[in-house]
Structures are given as C-alpha cells and as structure tokens.
Design a protein around this motif. Structure first.
Motif, PDB file in Angstrom:
ATOM      1  N   UNK A  37       0.809  -1.216   0.000  1.00 34.65           N
ATOM      2  CA  UNK A  37       0.000   0.000   0.000  1.00 34.65           C
ATOM      3  C   UNK A  37       0.842   1.265   0.000  1.00 34.65           C
ATOM      4  N   UNK A  38       0.464   2.178  -0.865  1.00 31.70           N
ATOM      5  CA  UNK A  38       1.057   3.513  -0.906  1.00 31.70           C
ATOM      6  C   UNK A  38       0.141   4.532  -0.264  1.00 31.70           C
ATOM      7  N   UNK A  39      -1.169   4.252  -0.305  1.00 31.30           N
ATOM      8  CA  UNK A  39      -2.148   5.235   0.156  1.00 31.30           C
ATOM      9  C   UNK A  39      -3.438   4.529   0.564  1.00 31.30           C
ATOM     10  N   UNK A  40      -3.980   4.945   1.682  1.00 31.73           N
ATOM     11  CA  UNK A  40      -5.341   4.572   2.088  1.00 31.73           C
ATOM     12  C   UNK A  40      -5.961   5.835   2.663  1.00 31.73           C
ATOM     13  N   UNK A  55      -8.122  -1.507   0.666  1.00 32.05           N
ATOM     14  CA  UNK A  55      -6.728  -1.956   0.597  1.00 32.05           C
ATOM     15  C   UNK A  55      -6.595  -3.418   0.145  1.00 32.05           C
ATOM     16  N   UNK A  56      -7.510  -4.267   0.604  1.00 35.80           N
ATOM     17  CA  UNK A  56      -7.450  -5.680   0.198  1.00 35.80           C
ATOM     18  C   UNK A  56      -7.723  -5.823  -1.299  1.00 35.80           C
ATOM     19  N   UNK A  57      -8.686  -5.050  -1.819  1.00 39.41           N
ATOM     20  CA  UNK A  57      -8.958  -5.106  -3.259  1.00 39.41           C
ATOM     21  C   UNK A  57      -7.767  -4.594  -4.061  1.00 39.41           C
ATOM     22  N   UNK A  58      -7.162  -3.492  -3.637  1.00 39.60           N
ATOM     23  CA  UNK A  58      -6.007  -2.939  -4.372  1.00 39.60           C
ATOM     24  C   UNK A  58      -4.850  -3.930  -4.387  1.00 39.60           C
ATOM     25  N   UNK A  59      -4.536  -4.502  -3.244  1.00 38.66           N
ATOM     26  CA  UNK A  59      -3.429  -5.462  -3.181  1.00 38.66           C
ATOM     27  C   UNK A  59      -3.729  -6.705  -3.998  1.00 38.66           C
ATOM     28  N   UNK A  60      -4.968  -7.182  -3.955  1.00 38.81           N
ATOM     29  CA  UNK A  60      -5.347  -8.375  -4.718  1.00 38.81           C
ATOM     30  C   UNK A  60      -5.188  -8.150  -6.213  1.00 38.81           C
ATOM     31  N   UNK A  61      -5.691  -7.018  -6.692  1.00 41.84           N
ATOM     32  CA  UNK A  61      -5.587  -6.696  -8.116  1.00 41.84           C
ATOM     33  C   UNK A  61      -4.118  -6.610  -8.539  1.00 41.84           C
ATOM     34  N   UNK A  62      -3.306  -5.951  -7.732  1.00 40.07           N
ATOM     35  CA  UNK A  62      -1.886  -5.819  -8.065  1.00 40.07           C
ATOM     36  C   UNK A  62      -1.194  -7.185  -8.108  1.00 40.07           C
ATOM     37  N   UNK A  63      -1.470  -8.036  -7.133  1.00 38.43           N
ATOM     38  CA  UNK A  63      -0.812  -9.340  -7.074  1.00 38.43           C
ATOM     39  C   UNK A  63      -1.246 -10.281  -8.192  1.00 38.43           C
ATOM     40  N   UNK A  64      -2.522 -10.228  -8.550  1.00 36.80           N
ATOM     41  CA  UNK A  64      -3.038 -11.104  -9.604  1.00 36.80           C
ATOM     42  C   UNK A  64      -2.833 -10.542 -11.004  1.00 36.80           C
ATOM     43  N   UNK A  65      -2.495  -9.251 -11.097  1.00 36.73           N
ATOM     44  CA  UNK A  65      -2.374  -8.575 -12.394  1.00 36.73           C
ATOM     45  C   UNK A  65      -3.663  -8.703 -13.205  1.00 36.73           C
ATOM     46  N   UNK A  66      -4.791  -8.556 -12.512  1.00 37.98           N
ATOM     47  CA  UNK A  66      -6.098  -8.619 -13.146  1.00 37.98           C
ATOM     48  C   UNK A  66      -7.002  -7.575 -12.489  1.00 37.98           C
ATOM     49  N   UNK A  90      -1.126 -14.387   2.187  1.00 31.78           N
ATOM     50  CA  UNK A  90      -0.797 -13.812   3.485  1.00 31.78           C
ATOM     51  C   UNK A  90      -1.618 -12.590   3.821  1.00 31.78           C
ATOM     52  N   UNK A  91      -2.721 -12.414   3.122  1.00 30.85           N
ATOM     53  CA  UNK A  91      -3.618 -11.275   3.310  1.00 30.85           C
ATOM     54  C   UNK A  91      -4.954 -11.627   2.683  1.00 30.85           C
ATOM     55  N   UNK A  92      -6.008 -10.896   3.011  1.00 30.53           N
ATOM     56  CA  UNK A  92      -7.294 -11.174   2.359  1.00 30.53           C
ATOM     57  C   UNK A  92      -7.214 -10.918   0.861  1.00 30.53           C
ATOM     58  N   UNK A  93      -7.830 -11.789   0.091  1.00 33.14           N
ATOM     59  CA  UNK A  93      -7.936 -11.614  -1.355  1.00 33.14           C
ATOM     60  C   UNK A  93      -9.396 -11.300  -1.639  1.00 33.14           C
ATOM     61  N   UNK A  94      -9.628 -10.109  -2.156  1.00 36.31           N
ATOM     62  CA  UNK A  94     -10.992  -9.660  -2.424  1.00 36.31           C
ATOM     63  C   UNK A  94     -11.100  -9.230  -3.878  1.00 36.31           C
ATOM     64  N   UNK A  95     -12.096  -9.784  -4.546  1.00 32.79           N
ATOM     65  CA  UNK A  95     -12.400  -9.415  -5.920  1.00 32.79           C
ATOM     66  C   UNK A  95     -13.671  -8.583  -5.898  1.00 32.79           C
TER      67      UNK A  95
END
Length: 139
Positions: A37-40, A55-66, A90-95
């Motif tokens: 995360x850079x910003x919340x 934050x969970x959605x942003x991280x999920x999108x970045x990690x999955x590249x989708x 290691x964190x919630x994955x939210x789509x």
C-alpha cells in the motif's frame, strides 16, 4: 517507472473529489506493483469496513495482475481455490467492483481500489483515478 507516493496522493484527492460530487463516501487505496500500500484514505462518513476492503482489493488486483471484474470471474470459476488464496497471499484476497490495475505501457505498476459506494460509484471513482493519473504523468 514505478508509481510514486506523490502520484498516489494526487489520485486519491481526485477520487475523493469525484466521490463527493456523486454523493458517495468512499475509501480509496492505492498499491504499488507488488501489492504494497502507498495510500489509504477514508472519507468522512465512509463505511468503516471500506477502510479494510479497499486496501485488500487494491493489493489483490496488483498481485493477480487482473482488474476486479476479471478477478470476480476467476473467483466464480474456481471458488475452492479462492477460498484458500488468502492463506497463500498472506492477506485477504478480495475481488470486486472499483478495482483496477495501474499500467505504464505494458508494465503493471500498481492498482487502485475504491470501496464504500454502490458498485457503479466505486467503478466510476476508480476510472476517474486512472484518468487523473494519466493527466498527472502527461503534465
């Protein structure tokens, strides 16, 4: 070129401005290409849980590249896999709605996610954020 904190702050401000114009109260989160995360930023009156979901959605999108919509389709196709993915990540994955990749050319440099409004408002705010980032980079 990586996404900067200054760019993230400018995008966050534009998203909050747009959300206010829609009458929505949201949280915006921006992650770098590695899902960090850079910003919340949570607007006054935004649902408390939105500060965890964005934050969970942003991280999920970045990690999955989708983008979020594509992650939703993957989640529907493979629910058993997604039920365990947070353990691997290691964190919630939210789509969900309102989450988009940030690209520079063909490279993924981050992700933006908005939560707290109706899905259409979250999507519109994320799109405005991406458009404003393009304007910032071009300036």
């Amino acid at each position: 070129m990586s996404l900067t904190s200054e760019e993230a702050r400018a995008v966050g401000a534009r998203v909050r401005e747009h959300a206010a114009g829609l009458g929505a109260r949201v949280t915006v989160a921006i992650a770098d290409g590695g899902g960090h995360l850079l910003l919340v930023e949570r607007m006054d009156g935004a649902p408390p849980l939105s500060a965890r979901i964005a934050p969970a959605k942003a991280s999920s999108v970045a990690l999955f590249h989708r983008d979020g919509g594509e992650l939703v389709r993957l989640q529907q196709a493979w629910p058993a896999l997604f039920a365990q993915m947070d353990q691997v990540a290691g964190m919630p994955v939210i789509a969900g709605a309102g989450s988009r990749l940030i690209r520079r050319g063909d490279a993924v440099v981050g992700a933006i996610a908005v939560s707290g409004g109706v899905p259409e408002h979250d999507d519109a705010c994320a799109e405005i954020g991406l458009a404003s980032l393009s304007a910032i980079v071009s300036a």
